[in-house]
Design a protein around this motif. Sequence first.
Motif, PDB file in Angstrom:
ATOM      1  N   PRO A  95       0.841  -1.197   0.000  1.00  0.00           N
ATOM      2  CA  PRO A  95       0.000   0.000   0.000  1.00  0.00           C
ATOM      3  C   PRO A  95       0.880   1.252   0.000  1.00  0.00           C
ATOM      4  CG  PRO A  95      -0.119  -1.128   2.128  1.00  0.00           C
ATOM      5  CD  PRO A  95       0.727  -1.965   1.232  1.00  0.00           C
ATOM      6  N   ALA A  96       0.313   2.368  -0.387  1.00  0.00           N
ATOM      7  CA  ALA A  96       1.070   3.618  -0.474  1.00  0.00           C
ATOM      8  C   ALA A  96       1.748   3.969   0.846  1.00  0.00           C
ATOM      9  CB  ALA A  96       0.157   4.754  -0.922  1.00  0.00           C
ATOM     10  N   SER A  97       1.160   3.594   1.948  1.00  0.00           N
ATOM     11  CA  SER A  97       1.744   3.900   3.263  1.00  0.00           C
ATOM     12  C   SER A  97       3.024   3.119   3.546  1.00  0.00           C
ATOM     13  CB  SER A  97       0.724   3.617   4.371  1.00  0.00           C
ATOM     14  OG  SER A  97       0.377   2.233   4.379  1.00  0.00           O
ATOM     15  N   GLN A  98       3.318   2.099   2.735  1.00  0.00           N
ATOM     16  CA  GLN A  98       4.508   1.259   2.958  1.00  0.00           C
ATOM     17  C   GLN A  98       5.533   1.360   1.822  1.00  0.00           C
ATOM     18  OE1 GLN A  98       5.020  -0.043   5.802  1.00  0.00           O
ATOM     19  NE2 GLN A  98       2.973   0.132   6.655  1.00  0.00           N
ATOM     20  N   VAL A  99       5.462   2.426   1.033  1.00  0.00           N
ATOM     21  CA  VAL A  99       6.389   2.590  -0.093  1.00  0.00           C
ATOM     22  C   VAL A  99       7.840   2.605   0.377  1.00  0.00           C
ATOM     23  CG1 VAL A  99       7.148   4.230  -1.873  1.00  0.00           C
ATOM     24  CG2 VAL A  99       4.742   3.611  -1.679  1.00  0.00           C
ATOM     25  N   ALA A 100       8.126   3.146   1.537  1.00  0.00           N
ATOM     26  CA  ALA A 100       9.509   3.183   2.035  1.00  0.00           C
ATOM     27  C   ALA A 100      10.067   1.774   2.213  1.00  0.00           C
ATOM     28  CB  ALA A 100       9.579   3.953   3.348  1.00  0.00           C
ATOM     29  N   VAL A 101       9.233   0.841   2.604  1.00  0.00           N
ATOM     30  CA  VAL A 101       9.680  -0.550   2.760  1.00  0.00           C
ATOM     31  C   VAL A 101       9.995  -1.140   1.388  1.00  0.00           C
ATOM     32  CG1 VAL A 101       9.051  -2.843   3.593  1.00  0.00           C
ATOM     33  CG2 VAL A 101       8.365  -0.824   4.877  1.00  0.00           C
ATOM     34  N   LEU A 102       9.149  -0.869   0.404  1.00  0.00           N
ATOM     35  CA  LEU A 102       9.404  -1.349  -0.949  1.00  0.00           C
ATOM     36  C   LEU A 102      10.654  -0.698  -1.522  1.00  0.00           C
ATOM     37  CD1 LEU A 102       8.180  -3.331  -2.994  1.00  0.00           C
ATOM     38  CD2 LEU A 102       7.001  -1.372  -4.011  1.00  0.00           C
ATOM     39  N   ASP A 103      10.857   0.582  -1.228  1.00  0.00           N
ATOM     40  CA  ASP A 103      12.077   1.280  -1.657  1.00  0.00           C
ATOM     41  C   ASP A 103      13.313   0.575  -1.107  1.00  0.00           C
ATOM     42  OD1 ASP A 103      10.526   3.225  -2.933  1.00  0.00           O
ATOM     43  OD2 ASP A 103      10.781   4.704  -1.332  1.00  0.00           O
ATOM     44  N   ALA A 104      13.259   0.194   0.157  1.00  0.00           N
ATOM     45  CA  ALA A 104      14.400  -0.476   0.787  1.00  0.00           C
ATOM     46  C   ALA A 104      14.654  -1.840   0.152  1.00  0.00           C
ATOM     47  CB  ALA A 104      14.173  -0.609   2.288  1.00  0.00           C
ATOM     48  N   LEU A 105      13.591  -2.585  -0.138  1.00  0.00           N
ATOM     49  CA  LEU A 105      13.749  -3.881  -0.794  1.00  0.00           C
ATOM     50  C   LEU A 105      14.347  -3.700  -2.185  1.00  0.00           C
ATOM     51  CD1 LEU A 105      13.218  -6.961  -0.598  1.00  0.00           C
ATOM     52  CD2 LEU A 105      11.000  -6.510  -1.661  1.00  0.00           C
ATOM     53  N   ALA A 106      13.873  -2.708  -2.916  1.00  0.00           N
ATOM     54  CA  ALA A 106      14.406  -2.426  -4.254  1.00  0.00           C
ATOM     55  C   ALA A 106      15.877  -2.022  -4.186  1.00  0.00           C
ATOM     56  CB  ALA A 106      13.579  -1.325  -4.927  1.00  0.00           C
ATOM     57  N   ALA A 107      16.235  -1.244  -3.188  1.00  0.00           N
ATOM     58  CA  ALA A 107      17.625  -0.822  -3.032  1.00  0.00           C
ATOM     59  C   ALA A 107      18.536  -2.013  -2.734  1.00  0.00           C
ATOM     60  CB  ALA A 107      17.747   0.214  -1.923  1.00  0.00           C
ATOM     61  N   ARG A 108      18.071  -2.926  -1.891  1.00  0.00           N
ATOM     62  CA  ARG A 108      18.870  -4.122  -1.581  1.00  0.00           C
ATOM     63  C   ARG A 108      19.069  -4.956  -2.837  1.00  0.00           C
ATOM     64  NH1 ARG A 108      20.125  -4.316   3.511  1.00  0.00           N
ATOM     65  NH2 ARG A 108      21.177  -6.300   3.260  1.00  0.00           N
ATOM     66  N   ALA A 109      17.987  -5.139  -3.600  1.00  0.00           N
ATOM     67  CA  ALA A 109      18.090  -5.915  -4.830  1.00  0.00           C
ATOM     68  C   ALA A 109      19.012  -5.225  -5.834  1.00  0.00           C
ATOM     69  CB  ALA A 109      16.693  -6.130  -5.432  1.00  0.00           C
ATOM     70  N   SER A 110      18.834  -3.941  -6.018  1.00  0.00           N
ATOM     71  CA  SER A 110      19.666  -3.205  -6.977  1.00  0.00           C
ATOM     72  C   SER A 110      21.136  -3.231  -6.594  1.00  0.00           C
ATOM     73  CB  SER A 110      19.177  -1.764  -7.087  1.00  0.00           C
ATOM     74  OG  SER A 110      17.880  -1.728  -7.637  1.00  0.00           O
ATOM     75  N   ALA A 111      21.422  -3.229  -5.304  1.00  0.00           N
ATOM     76  CA  ALA A 111      22.819  -3.270  -4.847  1.00  0.00           C
ATOM     77  C   ALA A 111      23.503  -4.556  -5.286  1.00  0.00           C
ATOM     78  CB  ALA A 111      22.884  -3.123  -3.323  1.00  0.00           C
ATOM     79  N   VAL A 112      22.752  -5.651  -5.343  1.00  0.00           N
ATOM     80  CA  VAL A 112      23.321  -6.915  -5.779  1.00  0.00           C
ATOM     81  C   VAL A 112      23.725  -6.836  -7.243  1.00  0.00           C
ATOM     82  CG1 VAL A 112      22.754  -9.344  -6.243  1.00  0.00           C
ATOM     83  CG2 VAL A 112      22.131  -8.320  -4.065  1.00  0.00           C
ATOM     84  N   LEU A 113      22.932  -6.136  -8.030  1.00  0.00           N
ATOM     85  CA  LEU A 113      23.234  -6.015  -9.469  1.00  0.00           C
ATOM     86  C   LEU A 113      24.368  -5.041  -9.746  1.00  0.00           C
ATOM     87  CD1 LEU A 113      19.640  -5.958 -10.976  1.00  0.00           C
ATOM     88  CD2 LEU A 113      21.242  -7.871 -10.883  1.00  0.00           C
ATOM     89  N   GLY A 114      24.661  -4.180  -8.769  1.00  0.00           N
ATOM     90  CA  GLY A 114      25.765  -3.235  -8.933  1.00  0.00           C
ATOM     91  C   GLY A 114      25.392  -2.007  -9.571  1.00  0.00           C
TER      92      GLY A 114
END
Length: 114
Positions: A95-114
Motif C-alpha cells: 500500500p502507499a503507506s509502505q512505499v519506504a519498505v518497498l524502496d528499501a527492498l528495491a535498493a537491496r536488490a539493486s545493490a546486488v546487481l551493482g
Amino acid sequence: MTTETPDLDWAPSACTLPTPERPLRVAEFDALFAASLRRVERLAPTRLRLALAETGDIRATAEDLTARETACCSFFSFALRPGNDGELLLDTEVPASQVAVLDALAARASAVLG
C-alpha cells in the motif's frame, strides 16, 4: 556476499517478525538476490518486479521466503509467475503507506546487481 545497502532498521511497526530475527530475514532476501536476480523493475511507486533466474530450487525458495514475509508483514503482496527465457517473475506490491519498505527492498536488490 557483502553489499552496501541501507541499514536494516527499515522494517515498519506493522512487522510482527521479532527484531532479533530481522537481520536473518534480510540475509535470506540477499541470498535469493545473489543466487538468481537478473533485473529489478519499478512498475509503479507501490509495485516492484524482480526477475529471477529460475534454476535449481529458486521457485521453492522464493515461495517459502515470500510466504514467511507475508506472515509477518501482511501489507506485502507477492506473486510468482513464469517469465521469458527461464525467468521467474516476483511481483511485489505494498500500500502507499509502505512505499519506504518497498524502496528499501528495491535498493537491496539493486545493490546486488551493482
